[in-house]
Every structure is written in structure tokens, then in C-alpha cells.
Design a protein around this motif. Sequence first.
Motif, PDB file in Angstrom:
ATOM      1  N   GLN A 173       0.846  -1.212   0.000  1.00 31.72           N
ATOM      2  CA  GLN A 173       0.000   0.000   0.000  1.00 31.72           C
ATOM      3  C   GLN A 173       0.876   1.254   0.000  1.00 31.72           C
ATOM      4  OE1 GLN A 173      -2.936  -1.388  -0.612  1.00 31.72           O
ATOM      5  NE2 GLN A 173      -1.834  -3.215   0.109  1.00 31.72           N
ATOM      6  N   GLU A 174       1.944   1.233   0.771  1.00 26.53           N
ATOM      7  CA  GLU A 174       2.824   2.404   0.819  1.00 26.53           C
ATOM      8  C   GLU A 174       3.448   2.674  -0.541  1.00 26.53           C
ATOM      9  OE1 GLU A 174       4.227   2.415   5.520  1.00 26.53           O
ATOM     10  OE2 GLU A 174       5.449   1.344   4.041  1.00 26.53           O
ATOM     11  N   GLU A 175       3.781   1.618  -1.261  1.00 26.75           N
ATOM     12  CA  GLU A 175       4.367   1.794  -2.597  1.00 26.75           C
ATOM     13  C   GLU A 175       3.333   2.379  -3.558  1.00 26.75           C
ATOM     14  OE1 GLU A 175       7.925   1.595  -4.779  1.00 26.75           O
ATOM     15  OE2 GLU A 175       7.548   1.082  -2.667  1.00 26.75           O
ATOM     16  N   CYS A 176       2.097   1.928  -3.449  1.00 31.21           N
ATOM     17  CA  CYS A 176       1.025   2.450  -4.303  1.00 31.21           C
ATOM     18  C   CYS A 176       0.729   3.919  -3.986  1.00 31.21           C
ATOM     19  CB  CYS A 176      -0.244   1.625  -4.135  1.00 31.21           C
ATOM     20  SG  CYS A 176      -0.124  -0.078  -4.740  1.00 31.21           S
ATOM     21  N   LEU A 177       0.682   4.236  -2.704  1.00 29.04           N
ATOM     22  CA  LEU A 177       0.397   5.610  -2.302  1.00 29.04           C
ATOM     23  C   LEU A 177       1.535   6.553  -2.686  1.00 29.04           C
ATOM     24  CD1 LEU A 177      -1.179   4.804   1.187  1.00 29.04           C
ATOM     25  CD2 LEU A 177      -2.381   5.667  -0.837  1.00 29.04           C
ATOM     26  N   LYS A 178       2.754   6.029  -2.699  1.00 26.04           N
ATOM     27  CA  LYS A 178       3.898   6.827  -3.150  1.00 26.04           C
ATOM     28  C   LYS A 178       3.772   7.136  -4.643  1.00 26.04           C
ATOM     29  CE  LYS A 178       8.039   4.932  -3.547  1.00 26.04           C
ATOM     30  NZ  LYS A 178       9.349   4.318  -3.158  1.00 26.04           N
ATOM     31  N   LEU A 179       3.375   6.124  -5.423  1.00 24.66           N
ATOM     32  CA  LEU A 179       3.188   6.337  -6.859  1.00 24.66           C
ATOM     33  C   LEU A 179       2.082   7.354  -7.111  1.00 24.66           C
ATOM     34  CD1 LEU A 179       3.766   5.592  -9.822  1.00 24.66           C
ATOM     35  CD2 LEU A 179       2.115   3.719  -9.573  1.00 24.66           C
ATOM     36  N   LYS A 180       1.024   7.289  -6.304  1.00 28.14           N
ATOM     37  CA  LYS A 180      -0.100   8.213  -6.459  1.00 28.14           C
ATOM     38  C   LYS A 180       0.358   9.667  -6.397  1.00 28.14           C
ATOM     39  CE  LYS A 180      -4.645   9.273  -4.483  1.00 28.14           C
ATOM     40  NZ  LYS A 180      -5.640   8.909  -3.431  1.00 28.14           N
ATOM     41  N   LYS A 181       1.382   9.925  -5.598  1.00 27.08           N
ATOM     42  CA  LYS A 181       1.877  11.289  -5.432  1.00 27.08           C
ATOM     43  C   LYS A 181       2.752  11.751  -6.597  1.00 27.08           C
ATOM     44  CE  LYS A 181       1.886  10.924  -0.375  1.00 27.08           C
ATOM     45  NZ  LYS A 181       2.740  10.852   0.851  1.00 27.08           N
ATOM     46  N   THR A 182       3.194  10.794  -7.416  1.00 28.38           N
ATOM     47  CA  THR A 182       4.157  11.149  -8.465  1.00 28.38           C
ATOM     48  C   THR A 182       3.561  11.226  -9.862  1.00 28.38           C
ATOM     49  OG1 THR A 182       4.843   8.850  -8.852  1.00 28.38           O
ATOM     50  CG2 THR A 182       6.008  10.073  -7.121  1.00 28.38           C
ATOM     51  N   VAL A 183       2.337  10.685 -10.061  1.00 27.83           N
ATOM     52  CA  VAL A 183       1.728  10.748 -11.388  1.00 27.83           C
ATOM     53  C   VAL A 183       0.523  11.686 -11.356  1.00 27.83           C
ATOM     54  CG1 VAL A 183       2.500   8.430 -12.033  1.00 27.83           C
ATOM     55  CG2 VAL A 183       0.257   8.710 -10.965  1.00 27.83           C
ATOM     56  N   PRO A 184       0.174  12.297 -12.486  1.00 29.31           N
ATOM     57  CA  PRO A 184      -0.981  13.203 -12.512  1.00 29.31           C
ATOM     58  C   PRO A 184      -2.262  12.497 -12.087  1.00 29.31           C
ATOM     59  CG  PRO A 184       0.328  13.408 -14.526  1.00 29.31           C
ATOM     60  CD  PRO A 184       0.870  12.220 -13.782  1.00 29.31           C
ATOM     61  N   ALA A 185      -3.169  13.254 -11.485  1.00 30.18           N
ATOM     62  CA  ALA A 185      -4.419  12.685 -10.956  1.00 30.18           C
ATOM     63  C   ALA A 185      -5.255  12.011 -12.032  1.00 30.18           C
ATOM     64  CB  ALA A 185      -5.233  13.784 -10.273  1.00 30.18           C
ATOM     65  N   ASP A 186      -5.171  12.494 -13.271  1.00 26.43           N
ATOM     66  CA  ASP A 186      -5.982  11.896 -14.332  1.00 26.43           C
ATOM     67  C   ASP A 186      -5.414  10.576 -14.846  1.00 26.43           C
ATOM     68  OD1 ASP A 186      -3.781  12.846 -15.708  1.00 26.43           O
ATOM     69  OD2 ASP A 186      -4.920  13.946 -17.224  1.00 26.43           O
ATOM     70  N   ARG A 187      -4.303  10.124 -14.230  1.00 24.57           N
ATOM     71  CA  ARG A 187      -3.718   8.835 -14.602  1.00 24.57           C
ATOM     72  C   ARG A 187      -3.804   7.815 -13.468  1.00 24.57           C
ATOM     73  NH1 ARG A 187       2.096   9.069 -15.952  1.00 24.57           N
ATOM     74  NH2 ARG A 187       1.655   6.929 -16.599  1.00 24.57           N
ATOM     75  N   PHE A 188      -4.406   8.191 -12.362  1.00 22.46           N
ATOM     76  CA  PHE A 188      -4.412   7.324 -11.180  1.00 22.46           C
ATOM     77  C   PHE A 188      -5.815   7.249 -10.604  1.00 22.46           C
ATOM     78  CE2 PHE A 188      -3.567   5.734  -6.978  1.00 22.46           C
ATOM     79  CZ  PHE A 188      -2.357   5.041  -7.055  1.00 22.46           C
ATOM     80  N   PHE A 189      -6.333   6.015 -10.503  1.00 21.29           N
ATOM     81  CA  PHE A 189      -7.691   5.807  -9.991  1.00 21.29           C
ATOM     82  C   PHE A 189      -7.634   4.884  -8.785  1.00 21.29           C
ATOM     83  CE2 PHE A 189     -11.853   3.676  -9.907  1.00 21.29           C
ATOM     84  CZ  PHE A 189     -12.722   4.750 -10.049  1.00 21.29           C
ATOM     85  N   SER A 190      -8.138   5.341  -7.645  1.00 24.17           N
ATOM     86  CA  SER A 190      -8.179   4.529  -6.431  1.00 24.17           C
ATOM     87  C   SER A 190      -9.561   3.903  -6.310  1.00 24.17           C
ATOM     88  CB  SER A 190      -7.887   5.374  -5.197  1.00 24.17           C
ATOM     89  OG  SER A 190      -6.589   5.913  -5.254  1.00 24.17           O
ATOM     90  N   LEU A 191      -9.587   2.590  -6.130  1.00 26.12           N
ATOM     91  CA  LEU A 191     -10.863   1.874  -6.033  1.00 26.12           C
ATOM     92  C   LEU A 191     -10.862   1.014  -4.776  1.00 26.12           C
ATOM     93  CD1 LEU A 191     -13.586   0.975  -7.160  1.00 26.12           C
ATOM     94  CD2 LEU A 191     -12.384  -0.676  -8.604  1.00 26.12           C
ATOM     95  N   ASN A 192     -11.793   1.297  -3.900  1.00 24.64           N
ATOM     96  CA  ASN A 192     -11.937   0.576  -2.646  1.00 24.64           C
ATOM     97  C   ASN A 192     -12.782  -0.672  -2.879  1.00 24.64           C
ATOM     98  OD1 ASN A 192     -13.939   0.166  -0.228  1.00 24.64           O
ATOM     99  ND2 ASN A 192     -12.086   1.023   0.672  1.00 24.64           N
ATOM    100  N   TYR A 193     -12.248  -1.843  -2.516  1.00 26.52           N
ATOM    101  CA  TYR A 193     -12.947  -3.115  -2.743  1.00 26.52           C
ATOM    102  C   TYR A 193     -14.304  -3.140  -2.054  1.00 26.52           C
ATOM    103  CZ  TYR A 193     -14.103  -8.078  -2.167  1.00 26.52           C
ATOM    104  OH  TYR A 193     -14.750  -9.293  -2.145  1.00 26.52           O
TER     105      TYR A 193
END
Length: 337
Positions: A173-193
Motif C-alpha cells: 500500500q505504501e508503494e502504491c500511495l507513493k506512486l499516487k503522489k508522483t503521477v498526474p491525478a488523471d492517470r491514477f484511480f483509487s478503487l476501494n474493494y
Amino acid sequence: MKAIHGIQMIGTQRSGSNLLRVIMDQSPDIASPHPAHILVNFIPLLHLYGPLTSQENYAQLVSDIVDYVNANPVPWEGVLFDKQQIIDQSNSNSLFEINRLIYEQAVIRKAGTLWCCKSMNNVYFSNQLEEHGSIKKYIYLYRDGRDVAASFKKAIVGEKHIYFLAKQWKQDQEECLKLKKTVPADRFFSLNYENLIADPERSIKQLCEFLNIEFTSNMLQYYTSDTSRITAASGEMWKNLEKPIMNNNTGKFLRSFEVDDLEIFELVAGDVLTELGYPLYSSSRNAQLVSVDKIEHYKNENIRLKKQSLVDAKENDLKKRKPQEQIIAEIKERVMA
């Protein structure tokens, strides 16, 4: 020819990723085959091939990867790979280029525009993926880590002791959240199961909007598809794919966790659970549960439990995995010979 782009699903397995994969695969725009985990399995082997600037070395790598994908426990329906064509179409001699071209074959067969790779651990190669430029968008699928751990305890793959399950989930999760901060918002979608199974139509419509594709009602009828049927028949872990979404498939850890499991998990990964919006249930914080001595004991127990999971596994599950295991073994033996 339509422009083709890649999607990378990230997170931790046992988070509903195969459910999401088969839902997406019902769209005429997306090819989302069962992952062969190309990067995870071949990056550790790359040094055995020598410089990929050598066409002979590159051709061998292409050949091995095609054989490996063809041996996947869940077959890629109707996708035929031409090894020479992959070599000829490569813009560069790299593993990431082979990964792109392999997945493009799946979407070309479908006449779609997007391919989705469900190798969730590819988040650890996000720098290389970004440099290569093959991924247009990321889907971060996350689930309560305690339910993920409860599921892994019963699976043929993965860690088995709660300490190592918590550690792995937290790291992912920490690796995913780190990536979220580095790519534009229109390229990253968070989906809660949990949101996905509670209101699947709303969640999938939001995802389709993010991907700029049309939502179709058959996406939620995934369980009637050949994709789901073939996947469900290929392993015990995927048997639920022939069923409609189970809206109450949450909080299982509250019933299945053993003594100290909950406290250990929350000691290790409680901060990330909180960051993702999950409540903590353990009232005490006994740091001795994660002491050096305890961790050494957990390590030995984890090894024992992993071995036992293979002993307990169904014969068909083990049989389906043998061909890929044999290919990896032959690669190592060939180089050592």
C-alpha cells in the motif's frame, strides 16, 4: 489502426483483483487476461541472458517469455503469439517492451484499445514502466488488509503468518500511495474493494469514466462469461468468479483470525489501515508481540505454514502451476550447464 494503451492494476493480491479483471474484460474496449507476471518472474532472471543488445540474447528472452505465457495456469483465450513478430515490432530490446507487445496481442485480437495487466506487484517497477512509457493509467485496488490476510492464509500462494502478511500488505500500500503522489491525478484511480462490492454499478461506471470508455451492463454479468468460467476452473483461489458479486464479503477476519492475529496486524500496519479509512479493532498495543525474538519465531512458523499449504493444496492447483515452474527451472539449468 486504433491507438492502443496500457493500464496497470496495482495493490495486493486477494483484494478482488481477479473480480475486477473479469469485469473489465467484458468491455469491448479492454483486454484483461489472467496475468503471467512477466516482470516479476523475469526481472530476477535477466542477468542470465547477457546483454539484450545482442539479437540472439533478445530472441531467447522473447522465446522464453512466450513459452511462459502460453503455459499460464489460466490460458489466454484465442491469443496466438508470433515470436519473430514480437522481435520485429520491438522498438527497443527490453523486457518492458516484450511485456507491452505480449499484452497488445490480447487487445488486438479483441479489436479494443486498452490492455490491462493485473500483475499488481508491478508497482515496484513503476519507475521503469514510466520510463518505458507503456502505461497510460493506473488502477489502485485496495481492500482491508486484515481480510486480505485472512484470504491469503487459505491460498496456495503468499505469506502465511499474520506478521509477514501484515508487513507485505503495508509495504504494497505504501508503494502504491507513493506512486499516487508522483503521477498526474488523471492517470491514477483509487478503487476501494468494499465500495466495489457494495455498489458495483456505481464503482464500475466511475472507473469507465476514468478510462474514457462506455459502461456496458454485461460488465456486471461477468460470472456468465467464458473468461470467468475458465478462470474458476483453473484454481481453487478463483472459484467465486462464477458467482455474482458477494455484497457481504467483508469483515471475515473478525471471525477467522486466531489469538493475537488482530493485534499483530494492527501493530504492524495500523497506520496504513487508518490512512486508507479502515477502523482499528484491537484495544491493546503489546509491543512484545513484534519483538525480535517473536519475529524469529514467526519466520520459522511462516516457513512451516507455507510448506503445509502446498501439502494441503488440491492436486489440480499444483498441476496447473507445474509447466511455468518447469520453464523457469529449465532457464536456470540451461545457463548453468
